[in-house]
Design an enzyme around this catalytic site. Structure first.
Site, short mmCIF file in Angstrom:
data_model
loop_
_atom_site.label_atom_id
_atom_site.label_comp_id
_atom_site.label_asym_id
_atom_site.label_seq_id
_atom_site.Cartn_x
_atom_site.Cartn_y
_atom_site.Cartn_z
N HIS A 150 0.84 -1.20 0.00
CA HIS A 150 0.00 0.00 0.00
C HIS A 150 0.88 1.26 0.00
CE1 HIS A 150 -2.91 -2.83 2.13
NE2 HIS A 150 -3.63 -2.40 1.12
N GLN A 197 -9.38 -7.26 -10.37
CA GLN A 197 -10.00 -6.04 -9.85
C GLN A 197 -9.54 -4.82 -10.66
OE1 GLN A 197 -10.48 -4.95 -5.52
NE2 GLN A 197 -8.59 -3.81 -5.87
N SER A 209 0.07 -9.02 1.50
CA SER A 209 -1.40 -8.99 1.54
C SER A 209 -1.83 -8.87 3.00
CB SER A 209 -1.95 -10.31 0.96
OG SER A 209 -3.30 -10.48 1.36
N ARG A 243 -4.16 -10.34 4.23
CA ARG A 243 -4.60 -11.66 4.70
C ARG A 243 -3.42 -12.56 5.08
NH1 ARG A 243 -9.08 -10.57 0.80
NH2 ARG A 243 -10.97 -10.53 2.05
O1 PAF Z 1 -8.36 -3.76 -3.04
C1 PAF Z 1 -9.00 -3.35 -2.06
O2 PAF Z 1 -8.47 -3.13 -0.96
C2 PAF Z 1 -10.50 -3.13 -2.20
O3 PAF Z 1 -11.07 -4.07 -3.04
C3 PAF Z 1 -10.86 -1.71 -2.64
C4 PAF Z 1 -10.33 -1.41 -4.03
C5 PAF Z 1 -10.30 -0.70 -1.66
C6 PAF Z 1 -12.39 -1.55 -2.68
O4 PAF Z 1 -12.96 -1.79 -1.44
#
Ligand code: PAF
Length: 275
Positions: A33, A150, A182, A184
């Site tokens: 992130h 995604q 991740s 998770r």
């Molecule tokens: O990838 C994520 O963390 C989520 O799917 C997102 C893009 C923030 C949408 O809730």
């Protein structure tokens, strides 16, 4: 860093922010992130991060309730990364009434791969991302390539709805042993954490075989599934697809990506590798 928990507050701040990059997250931030935040900085005057665990994209029985919520630590990481604004709304702020209007991505994009195993997941993602775009009005938005499908769904949604923003993908950040970072990963036991990098190793082997000229893609996928099973994983899929739309490649297509999802104990991990 300014923290906004209301749409009105974020909109007021966004007004004078110049060129804005948005980085949506569900929190429990890791180096992947933070790399996106740094990349965002190179695209804009100000960076808006969001933290919102979006109930709509979880199916019953998934980990919505237990998804790690680490707000204080996340704020410290974002502030250290120089992020100007954090939008962290409550559920009541984002969904003051049931979200009856939702974005339904086409089944050929959202009903395959992860969408096959998590029906409705990409509807929930697309809906919240569309809302975040309407709220923050970014010029550019960044999403990690680890969630490859995604990223494709969001890119296509932005294009087909003529949204006035650019979608940028960020490279997957990995631990030294190859495991894709991740939120998770924190669910893994010590023994599972030792096994987890094998997912990436197997993807590397598949990619290497394709680069080396192997074109029996079905066999490569099947062998990878068997290898995962032999090491105790329960694979959902290992799939070689076209990068551009994640559809099945024909014999001479290049530009492939190998994607996988598999369970280790009760933890479901996903990863992918462009070939
Ligand atoms: O990838 C994520 O963390 C989520 O799917 C997102 C893009 C923030 C949408 O809730």
């Amino acid at each position: 860093m300014r923290i906004h928990d209301t749409i009105a507050g974020l909109r007021a701040a966004r007004g004078s922010a110049g060129r804005v990059a948005l980085v949506p997250t569900m929190g429990n931030l890791h180096e992947g992130h933070i790399a996106l935040m740094t990349q965002a900085r190179s695209h804009a005057d100000q960076v808006i991060a969001t933290i919102f665990v979006n109930r709509l994209q979880f199916r019953p029985g998934e980990d919505f309730e237990t998804y790690p919520r680490t707000f204080q630590a996340d704020c410290e990481k974002l502030a250290a990364a120089g992020v100007e604004h954090l939008f962290a709304p409550t559920e009541a702020e984002m969904y003051p009434q049931p979200q009856t209007y939702q974005i339904e991505p086409p089944p050929e994009q959202a009903g395959i791969l992860d969408g096959e195993f998590r029906p409705g997941h990409f509807r929930g993602v697309a809906t919240v991302v569309m809302k975040l775009f309407q709220i923050a009005q970014p010029d550019v938005a960044l999403f990690g390539k680890k969630d490859y499908q995604q990223l494709m769904v969001i890119r296509n949604m932005a294009r087909e709805f003529n949204l006035p923003l650019e979608i940028v993908g960020g490279e997957t950040v990995r631990a030294a042993d190859g495991l894709a970072l991740s939120s998770r990963n924190g669910y893994l036991s010590a023994a599972e954490r030792t096994q987890a990098p094998n997912l990436y190793r197997i993807l590397c082997n598949v990619a290497e075989a394709v680069r080396g000229g192997s074109r029996d893609l079905a066999k490569l996928e099947k062998d990878a599934v068997l290898e995962l099973q032999a090491s105790g994983w329960i694979p959902d899929y290992v799939a070689l697809r076209k990068k551009v739309d994640l559809q099945l490649p024909s014999a001479h297509d290049s530009g492939l990506v190998v994607l996988a999802a598999a369970r280790l104990g009760s933890t479901r991990l996903i990863d992918n590798l462009e070939v």
